[in-house]
Design a protein around this motif. Structure first.
Motif, PDB file in Angstrom:
ATOM      1  N   THR A  29       0.845  -1.190   0.000  1.00 23.95           N
ATOM      2  CA  THR A  29       0.000   0.000   0.000  1.00 23.95           C
ATOM      3  C   THR A  29       0.885   1.246   0.000  1.00 23.95           C
ATOM      4  O   THR A  29       1.868   1.299   0.745  1.00 23.95           O
ATOM      5  CB  THR A  29      -0.893   0.006   1.258  1.00 23.95           C
ATOM      6  N   PRO A  30       0.563   2.264  -0.802  1.00 20.87           N
ATOM      7  CA  PRO A  30       1.343   3.507  -0.786  1.00 20.87           C
ATOM      8  C   PRO A  30       1.269   4.204   0.574  1.00 20.87           C
ATOM      9  O   PRO A  30       0.312   4.020   1.332  1.00 20.87           O
ATOM     10  CB  PRO A  30       0.670   4.367  -1.862  1.00 20.87           C
ATOM     11  N   LYS A  31       2.271   5.010   0.876  1.00 22.67           N
ATOM     12  CA  LYS A  31       2.374   5.664   2.186  1.00 22.67           C
ATOM     13  C   LYS A  31       1.153   6.531   2.492  1.00 22.67           C
ATOM     14  O   LYS A  31       0.624   6.497   3.605  1.00 22.67           O
ATOM     15  CB  LYS A  31       3.642   6.501   2.252  1.00 22.67           C
ATOM     16  N   TRP A  32       0.685   7.319   1.529  1.00 23.69           N
ATOM     17  CA  TRP A  32      -0.449   8.206   1.762  1.00 23.69           C
ATOM     18  C   TRP A  32      -1.691   7.412   2.168  1.00 23.69           C
ATOM     19  O   TRP A  32      -2.422   7.796   3.058  1.00 23.69           O
ATOM     20  CB  TRP A  32      -0.726   9.049   0.524  1.00 23.69           C
ATOM     21  N   PHE A  33      -1.904   6.278   1.537  1.00 27.30           N
ATOM     22  CA  PHE A  33      -3.077   5.473   1.855  1.00 27.30           C
ATOM     23  C   PHE A  33      -2.915   4.746   3.181  1.00 27.30           C
ATOM     24  O   PHE A  33      -3.905   4.423   3.841  1.00 27.30           O
ATOM     25  CB  PHE A  33      -3.380   4.503   0.717  1.00 27.30           C
ATOM     26  N   LYS A  34      -1.692   4.486   3.610  1.00 25.07           N
ATOM     27  CA  LYS A  34      -1.472   3.940   4.951  1.00 25.07           C
ATOM     28  C   LYS A  34      -1.883   4.963   6.000  1.00 25.07           C
ATOM     29  O   LYS A  34      -2.485   4.615   7.016  1.00 25.07           O
ATOM     30  CB  LYS A  34      -0.006   3.546   5.147  1.00 25.07           C
ATOM     31  N   ILE A  35      -1.558   6.230   5.753  1.00 24.88           N
ATOM     32  CA  ILE A  35      -1.949   7.300   6.678  1.00 24.88           C
ATOM     33  C   ILE A  35      -3.467   7.428   6.708  1.00 24.88           C
ATOM     34  O   ILE A  35      -4.076   7.523   7.782  1.00 24.88           O
ATOM     35  CB  ILE A  35      -1.282   8.634   6.270  1.00 24.88           C
ATOM     36  N   LEU A  36      -4.094   7.429   5.534  1.00 22.70           N
ATOM     37  CA  LEU A  36      -5.556   7.499   5.472  1.00 22.70           C
ATOM     38  C   LEU A  36      -6.208   6.310   6.176  1.00 22.70           C
ATOM     39  O   LEU A  36      -7.223   6.456   6.858  1.00 22.70           O
ATOM     40  CB  LEU A  36      -6.028   7.540   4.022  1.00 22.70           C
ATOM     41  N   ARG A  37      -5.643   5.129   6.017  1.00 24.55           N
ATOM     42  CA  ARG A  37      -6.173   3.935   6.669  1.00 24.55           C
ATOM     43  C   ARG A  37      -6.135   4.090   8.186  1.00 24.55           C
ATOM     44  O   ARG A  37      -7.101   3.783   8.881  1.00 24.55           O
ATOM     45  CB  ARG A  37      -5.373   2.707   6.245  1.00 24.55           C
ATOM     46  N   THR A  38      -5.028   4.626   8.706  1.00 25.73           N
ATOM     47  CA  THR A  38      -4.895   4.834  10.143  1.00 25.73           C
ATOM     48  C   THR A  38      -5.907   5.859  10.643  1.00 25.73           C
ATOM     49  O   THR A  38      -6.523   5.672  11.699  1.00 25.73           O
ATOM     50  CB  THR A  38      -3.461   5.289  10.474  1.00 25.73           C
ATOM     51  N   VAL A  39      -6.109   6.937   9.898  1.00 27.21           N
ATOM     52  CA  VAL A  39      -7.105   7.949  10.272  1.00 27.21           C
ATOM     53  C   VAL A  39      -8.499   7.344  10.256  1.00 27.21           C
ATOM     54  O   VAL A  39      -9.308   7.589  11.161  1.00 27.21           O
ATOM     55  CB  VAL A  39      -7.010   9.174   9.331  1.00 27.21           C
ATOM     56  N   GLY A  40      -8.802   6.535   9.252  1.00 20.04           N
ATOM     57  CA  GLY A  40     -10.104   5.887   9.172  1.00 20.04           C
ATOM     58  C   GLY A  40     -10.356   4.957  10.344  1.00 20.04           C
ATOM     59  O   GLY A  40     -11.450   4.926  10.915  1.00 20.04           O
ATOM     60  N   ILE A  41      -9.346   4.197  10.725  1.00 20.94           N
ATOM     61  CA  ILE A  41      -9.478   3.299  11.876  1.00 20.94           C
ATOM     62  C   ILE A  41      -9.707   4.103  13.148  1.00 20.94           C
ATOM     63  O   ILE A  41     -10.526   3.724  13.998  1.00 20.94           O
ATOM     64  CB  ILE A  41      -8.238   2.389  11.995  1.00 20.94           C
ATOM     65  N   ALA A  42      -9.004   5.223  13.285  1.00 18.12           N
ATOM     66  CA  ALA A  42      -9.188   6.073  14.469  1.00 18.12           C
ATOM     67  C   ALA A  42     -10.598   6.647  14.517  1.00 18.12           C
ATOM     68  O   ALA A  42     -11.234   6.665  15.590  1.00 18.12           O
ATOM     69  CB  ALA A  42      -8.150   7.191  14.467  1.00 18.12           C
ATOM     70  N   LEU A  43     -11.108   7.130  13.383  1.00 20.03           N
ATOM     71  CA  LEU A  43     -12.470   7.669  13.348  1.00 20.03           C
ATOM     72  C   LEU A  43     -13.503   6.606  13.710  1.00 20.03           C
ATOM     73  O   LEU A  43     -14.426   6.857  14.497  1.00 20.03           O
ATOM     74  CB  LEU A  43     -12.781   8.237  11.965  1.00 20.03           C
ATOM     75  N   ALA A  44     -13.350   5.426  13.148  1.00 20.68           N
ATOM     76  CA  ALA A  44     -14.282   4.342  13.441  1.00 20.68           C
ATOM     77  C   ALA A  44     -14.207   3.945  14.917  1.00 20.68           C
ATOM     78  O   ALA A  44     -15.241   3.663  15.543  1.00 20.68           O
ATOM     79  CB  ALA A  44     -13.993   3.139  12.553  1.00 20.68           C
ATOM     80  N   SER A  45     -13.023   3.964  15.485  1.00 18.10           N
ATOM     81  CA  SER A  45     -12.861   3.623  16.897  1.00 18.10           C
ATOM     82  C   SER A  45     -13.522   4.649  17.807  1.00 18.10           C
ATOM     83  O   SER A  45     -14.205   4.286  18.764  1.00 18.10           O
ATOM     84  CB  SER A  45     -11.378   3.509  17.250  1.00 18.10           C
ATOM     85  N   VAL A  46     -13.318   5.925  17.505  1.00 23.80           N
ATOM     86  CA  VAL A  46     -13.942   6.981  18.305  1.00 23.80           C
ATOM     87  C   VAL A  46     -15.460   6.872  18.229  1.00 23.80           C
ATOM     88  O   VAL A  46     -16.158   6.976  19.245  1.00 23.80           O
ATOM     89  CB  VAL A  46     -13.460   8.376  17.847  1.00 23.80           C
TER      90      VAL A  46
END
Length: 80
Positions: free
Chosen positions: A16-33
């Protein structure tokens, strides 16, 4: 481009490209919150719980779409 004929399993397991890894982490954080707010034992306003549901949905979509992005194996030609 070699990555055109990947099935879903191959696409998810590919790098996975770096930018999409960052987006994936943000998405996981939003879903967790959102999940934490929905599961809280305290009575919360309906609007807040509804917004938390949208956080879970949006975070999940961002994570899944970001995970399926694949690094290109083509080297771009320099612009003249």
């Amino acid at each position: 481009m070699k990555n055109n004929n990947l099935n879903l399993a191959e696409r998810v397991l590919a790098p996975t490209p770096k930018w999409f890894k960052i987006l994936r982490t943000v998405g996981i954080a939003l879903a967790s919150v959102g999940g934490i707010i929905i599961a809280s034992p305290v009575a919360l306003p309906v609007g807040l719980v509804s917004a938390a549901g949208y956080l879970v949905l949006g975070g999940s979509i961002i994570s899944v779409v970001s995970q399926t992005a694949v690094k290109s194996e083509e080297v771009p030609e320099p612009s003249k």
